[in-house]
Design an enzyme around this catalytic site. Structure first.
Site, PDB file in Angstrom:
ATOM      1  N   SER A 178      37.073 -41.876  -3.162  1.00  0.00           N
ATOM      2  CA  SER A 178      36.377 -41.138  -4.199  1.00  0.00           C
ATOM      3  C   SER A 178      35.391 -42.161  -5.086  1.00  0.00           C
ATOM      4  O   SER A 178      34.359 -42.604  -4.570  1.00  0.00           O
ATOM      5  CB  SER A 178      37.444 -40.398  -5.128  1.00  0.00           C
ATOM      6  OG  SER A 178      36.777 -39.390  -5.763  1.00  0.00           O
ATOM      7  N   ASP A 346      37.841 -30.256   0.415  1.00  0.00           N
ATOM      8  CA  ASP A 346      37.706 -31.020  -0.620  1.00  0.00           C
ATOM      9  C   ASP A 346      36.511 -30.467  -1.468  1.00  0.00           C
ATOM     10  O   ASP A 346      35.384 -30.203  -1.392  1.00  0.00           O
ATOM     11  CB  ASP A 346      37.148 -32.497   0.006  1.00  0.00           C
ATOM     12  CG  ASP A 346      37.367 -33.350  -1.323  1.00  0.00           C
ATOM     13  OD1 ASP A 346      37.167 -33.094  -2.404  1.00  0.00           O
ATOM     14  OD2 ASP A 346      37.601 -34.588  -1.044  1.00  0.00           O
ATOM     15  N   HIS A 380      41.257 -33.185  -1.973  1.00  0.00           N
ATOM     16  CA  HIS A 380      40.844 -34.557  -2.214  1.00  0.00           C
ATOM     17  C   HIS A 380      42.146 -35.292  -2.388  1.00  0.00           C
ATOM     18  O   HIS A 380      41.895 -36.474  -2.069  1.00  0.00           O
ATOM     19  CB  HIS A 380      40.304 -34.353  -3.603  1.00  0.00           C
ATOM     20  CG  HIS A 380      39.212 -35.249  -4.053  1.00  0.00           C
ATOM     21  ND1 HIS A 380      38.260 -35.493  -3.556  1.00  0.00           N
ATOM     22  CD2 HIS A 380      39.707 -36.318  -5.260  1.00  0.00           C
ATOM     23  CE1 HIS A 380      37.692 -36.571  -4.252  1.00  0.00           C
ATOM     24  NE2 HIS A 380      38.433 -36.964  -5.156  1.00  0.00           N
TER      25      HIS A 380
END
Ligand SMILES: *[C@@H]1O[C@H](CO)[C@@H](O)[C@H](O)[C@H]1NC(C)=O
Ligand SMILES: *[C@@H]1O[C@H](CO)[C@@H](O)[C@H](O)[C@H]1NC(C)=O
Ligand SMILES: *[C@@H]1O[C@H](CO)[C@@H](O)[C@H](O)[C@H]1NC(C)=O
Ligand SMILES: *[C@@H]1O[C@H](CO)[C@@H](O)[C@H](O)[C@H]1NC(C)=O
Length: 404
Positions: A178, A346, A380
């Protein structure tokens, strides 16, 4: 009930992990205070790594602006066999730290799996997180929180990468989740670190953020930008207490969301977390970040840009121009080996934004230097905490590292 909601609300704009069920009461006296960052326990090696039967060394790397980053090295596998493969540096995402990678059992957690595969593993905790500090500032000082991911890319990442290179004299495989992927894209696109990087694995890659599907994240971005001067005055943002949790509560009420499951509201429906470990995860996340960092993300989300922090009329002072300079990820060299872990569910690294990156910036990337692992059911947090991440993501990543 409102309080209960607040407790369950700390996953805003979570570019990292959020686990939201399970905690019973909020500690109202637990306003953010500098003391909550005091590094008064035994450190990550003693509490999280040696307890699992692995050798671990504590290291510290200092950034050019004085932050002291905590780094742990796992120089051997559980069997005691010394690493015979290159170093791997692992960088967490927003609201996380190095501990976030160590919360599942060793056979499910990336640092242990890499160490058992013969890699020399280095785990970093960025500025603002509990185990990092500053040479002259304390968390009570405003300057301690005066940064966004620009500085993570320009200062933290070079400091930790160079530190590992200096100690190993070997080119490094990088793993970023991320925000940890975004800062690597920035550095690589500026030609930095390429001469000490062997390859990079980017999980839940963040570049474009204009198609984010989470309504809650979009609303958070709006609220932060609408009143950014007041928010900047708050300096540090911790989703579990004070203004941070108030903001989450507001979003919940305004969107009329069932906030008991905010994890999926913000990050997507994670397929593969171990629900019986939620209480344990909650003891370690979230870590605070700077409000300025969240405002920078909000600028990306609202404006669809990939650019440096926007100071408004003060851009002239900072950059000598009206608008903040853009980052251009198409400048990442086409022959840099890149492994992308993409989750179709995600909601932060969403499919459309990732496709923009692939179809535009990475259009000319050498096909044999770009490996995509696309997981239909991943959101995620699955990339760091999923109980099947080893087979789904880490094993292919290791094959990729071995081939480069
Ligand atoms: C609440 O937080 C304060 C300050 O961090 C701490 O002293 C206190 O023990 C906590 N109370 C509970 C019930 O966790
Ligand atoms: C890892 O070990 C745990 C128990 O220690 C087990 O439940 C789990 O299935 C194992 N996971 C994998 C991926 O082997
Ligand atoms: C990598 O390049 C930088 C300049 O971009 C240079 O300062 C550094 O010494 C180089 N490192 C190695 C290991 O070649
Ligand atoms: C989930 O966590 C529990 C509690 O720590 C553990 O006993 C179990 O083995 C874990 N399951 C998996 C699949 O890892």
């Amino acid at each position: 009930m409102a309080r209960r909601k607040v407790v369950n609300l700390f996953s805003i704009v979570m570019l990292c992990i959020t686990i939201v069920q399970g905690r019973k009461t909020i500690n109202t006296s637990n306003e953010f205070s500098a003391s909550s960052l005091d590094n008064n326990d035994d450190g990550i090696c003693k509490s999280m790594v040696e307890t699992q039967g692995y050798t671990c060394e504590e290291h510290k790397a200092t950034t050019s602006d004085g932050f002291i980053l905590s780094i742990q090295r796992l120089p051997a596998g559980q069997s005691g066999k010394k690493a015979n493969k290159p170093p791997v540096l692992i960088h967490h995402g927003l609201f996380c730290d190095g501990v976030s990678w160590l919360l599942n059992s060793p056979n499910e957690s990336l640092p242990f799996i890499l160490a058992d595969s013969g890699f020399d593993v280095w785990l970093v905790s960025g500025r603002g997180s509990k185990y990092s500090s500053h040479s002259s500032l304390t968390p009570k000082d405003l300057g301690y929180w005066d940064w966004s991911w620009d500085e993570l890319a320009s200062n933290d990442l070079p400091a930790s990468m160079q530190y590992v290179y200096d100690h190993t004299s070997q080119k490094i495989h990088y793993v970023g989740h991320s925000q940890g992927s975004l800062i690597a894209f920035v550095a690589f696109s500026q030609g930095k670190l390429l001469n000490i990087t062997r390859s990079a694995a980017l999980l839940s890659p963040i570049a474009h953020m204009s198609h984010i599907t989470s309504k809650a994240t979009k609303l958070a971005a709006e609220i932060l930008l609408a009143d950014y001067i007041r928010w900047l005055g708050i300096h540090v943002f911790l989703p579990t207490s004070g203004p941070g949790s108030d903001l989450l509560n507001l979003i919940c009420v305004r969107l009329n969301l069932d906030c008991v499951n905010l994890l999926s509201i913000f990050t997507g429906p994670n397929c593969c977390l171990n629900t019986s470990r939620v209480q344990y995860y909650l003891e370690h996340v979230p870590q605070p970040t700077s409000t300025k960092n969240l405002i920078h993300f909000s600028q990306m989300i609202r404006r669809g840009t990939i650019a440096m922090y926007d100071y408004g009329i003060f851009n002239w002072v900072h950059y000598g121009q009206l608008l903040p300079p853009d980052y251009d990820f198409s400048k990442i060299p086409n022959d840099l080996p890149l492994f992308l872990g993409i989750g179709k569910l995600d909601m932060l690294s969403d499919e459309e934004d990732v496709n923009d990156l692939l179809n535009f910036e990475f259009k000319n990337h050498d096909a044999d230097k770009l490996m995509k692992v696309v997981l239909e059911n991943y959101a995620h947090a699955d990339f760091i905490l999923g109980v099947k991440a080893k087979q789904d993501v880490y094993d292919p990543m290791i094959d990729f590292f071995n081939a480069h």
